[in-house]
Motif scaffolding. Structure first.
Motif, PDB file in Angstrom:
ATOM      1  N   GLY A 120      33.272  40.586  39.084  1.00 47.30           N
ATOM      2  CA  GLY A 120      33.557  41.391  40.266  1.00 47.30           C
ATOM      3  C   GLY A 120      32.331  42.133  40.765  1.00 47.30           C
ATOM      4  N   SER A 137      30.443  41.319  44.376  1.00 43.60           N
ATOM      5  CA  SER A 137      30.275  42.455  45.296  1.00 43.60           C
ATOM      6  C   SER A 137      28.837  42.573  45.777  1.00 43.60           C
ATOM      7  N   GLY A 183      39.730  49.362  40.771  1.00 44.72           N
ATOM      8  CA  GLY A 183      40.448  48.144  41.122  1.00 44.72           C
ATOM      9  C   GLY A 183      39.528  47.109  41.724  1.00 44.72           C
ATOM     10  N   CYS A 184      39.751  45.857  41.422  1.00 41.27           N
ATOM     11  CA  CYS A 184      38.874  44.793  41.903  1.00 41.27           C
ATOM     12  C   CYS A 184      39.627  43.732  42.689  1.00 41.27           C
ATOM     13  N   ASP A 185      40.854  43.987  43.090  1.00 35.83           N
ATOM     14  CA  ASP A 185      41.560  43.025  43.921  1.00 35.83           C
ATOM     15  C   ASP A 185      42.558  43.756  44.801  1.00 35.83           C
ATOM     16  N   ILE A 230      37.700  53.693  47.241  1.00 37.26           N
ATOM     17  CA  ILE A 230      37.273  52.300  47.226  1.00 37.26           C
ATOM     18  C   ILE A 230      35.782  52.236  46.912  1.00 37.26           C
ATOM     19  N   ARG A 245      32.227  47.159  43.559  1.00 36.43           N
ATOM     20  CA  ARG A 245      33.117  46.635  42.518  1.00 36.43           C
ATOM     21  C   ARG A 245      34.233  45.763  43.065  1.00 36.43           C
ATOM     22  N   CYS A 246      34.656  46.001  44.295  1.00 34.31           N
ATOM     23  CA  CYS A 246      35.882  45.367  44.791  1.00 34.31           C
ATOM     24  C   CYS A 246      35.627  44.219  45.761  1.00 34.31           C
ATOM     25  N   GLY A 279      35.440  43.113  50.654  1.00 34.73           N
ATOM     26  CA  GLY A 279      36.508  43.757  49.893  1.00 34.73           C
ATOM     27  C   GLY A 279      36.816  45.148  50.407  1.00 34.73           C
ATOM     28  N   ALA A 284      40.506  46.366  51.719  1.00 35.14           N
ATOM     29  CA  ALA A 284      41.187  47.487  51.066  1.00 35.14           C
ATOM     30  C   ALA A 284      41.495  48.611  52.056  1.00 35.14           C
TER      31      ALA A 284
END
Length: 367
Positions: free
Chosen positions: A97, A101, A251-253, A271, A275-276, A281, A285
């Protein structure tokens, strides 16, 4: 944009010592590793980075670079989807992840530089100034160090929101936590906003008890009072706590963010684009949060988040994290000024506007 084929993908890791030992509720460290990714096409280079173990650099070179080499640089959504497929068996959280990113950020930076526009203008700006808060106040700091850091932010730089770490030693020192919260309030005065971050160090009921005591100091932001994975615990603290409860940066998803929002676990979703899934991402998010009528806040990596934050309608603020800001200001040209509690995204240079000082970074290189 002219047809530009990606011809080179590189990654390097830099381990930068802290000024002094740093710690929060559940972790301590004396250095921070930054993984920098560069993607090149038509003689133009895009740069992305993440704060992750050095293994993320090897993952980029060994697993992700082949997906990008030979592909067109303009189709970032398609490239992001290809990266996600490539890491199917490696998993999205963790090293994979982080790597995806950093690559995604580099791809967006490359596209904007090829077109010759700032990233914030490529996406469309929702604001030209981004609100921020000073973040540090590590549990390893003594009182004098804490006072000096907070006083500089509030009384010298005019930053009207600051955050300190609590939950010391996995929640076993609430007495010192409360002492430090009171110290912070005395230092910043009555007008500045005071935030705290327990990094998941408390149990839910313990967090409620601490929150009740912190109310005396007008704490308005309680970050990760329990683990970000404990949605029921977050919801309990949120229902019982006067401060806004926030979590989510690990969180990564999208499924993770969706579950957190749907559970009513937070007042503001945090966020982290490093990482996401990068900028791609981030915007996915923020849309999930908007669908649940929530604002978002950027976690760490302040200069990386700045252009995306400027293009986000439901933004509350970004975290001006001491550790990362110190590294970004030292190793990149183009780092922003947080004076007055707001930062301006770059609008006179293409991409995110930051360029790695390779000579300055080289002495920290570990991979």
């Amino acid at each position: 944009m002219r047809d530009c084929t990606i011809d080179q993908v590189t990654a390097a890791a830099y381990r930068v010592p802290t000024e002094s030992p740093e710690g929060d509720g559940t972790l301590a460290w004396d250095a921070t590793t930054m993984v920098v990714v560069t993607v090149r096409a038509a003689g133009v280079t895009g740069t992305g980075w993440t704060y992750a173990p050095a293994a993320a650099a090897a993952f980029v070179s060994g697993t992700l670079a082949g997906v990008l080499t030979g592909a067109g640089a303009d189709g970032v959504p398609a490239l992001h989807a290809a990266l996600a497929r490539q890491v199917r068996n490696a998993g999205r959280p963790g090293i994979a992840g982080y790597a995806v990113s950093a690559v995604d950020v580099a791809l967006w930076d490359l596209k904007a530089r090829l077109i010759g526009v700032p990233l914030a203008r490529l996406w469309g700006m929702a604001r030209d100034r981004v609100p921020l808060y000073g973040s540090g106040g590590f549990t390893t700091y003594d009182d004098a160090t804490t006072r000096a850091q907070l006083a500089r932010w509030v009384h010298e730089q005019g930053i009207g929101r600051v955050k300190i770490k609590i939950g010391e030693s996995s929640g076993s020192r609430p007495d010192r936590d409360l002492h430090r919260v009171a110290l912070a309030r005395r230092t910043i005065g009555e007008d500045a906003e005071l935030y705290v971050d327990a990094n998941g160090g408390y149990t839910a009921k313990q967090a409620v008890r601490v929150a009740e005591r912190m109310g005396e100091q007008d704490v308005t932001w309680f970050e990760e009072p329990v683990s970000s994975d404990d949605l029921a615990g977050l919801r309990l603290v949120r229902e019982r706590c006067a401060a806004d409860v926030t979590a989510g940066e690990y969180g990564c998803d999208l499924g993770y963010f969706t579950r957190m929002c749907a559970a009513g676990a937070v007042d503001c979703l945090q966020i982290d684009a490093t990482r996401c899934g990068g900028y791609s991402g981030w915007f996915a998010a923020t849309a999930v949060a908007a669908g649940h009528h929530l604002e978002v806040s950027a976690h760490c990596a302040p200069n990386l988040h700045l252009p995306a934050a400027a293009a986000t309608i439901n933004l509350r603020h970004i975290e001006w994290f001491h550790d990362h800001q110190r590294i970004e200001a030292e190793l990149f040209d183009g780092a922003a000024d947080p004076g007055g509690g707001e930062a301006r995204p770059g609008t006179d240079t293409p991409g995110h506007g930051l360029t790695l000082r390779e000579a300055a970074a080289e002495r920290y290189r570990v991979a």
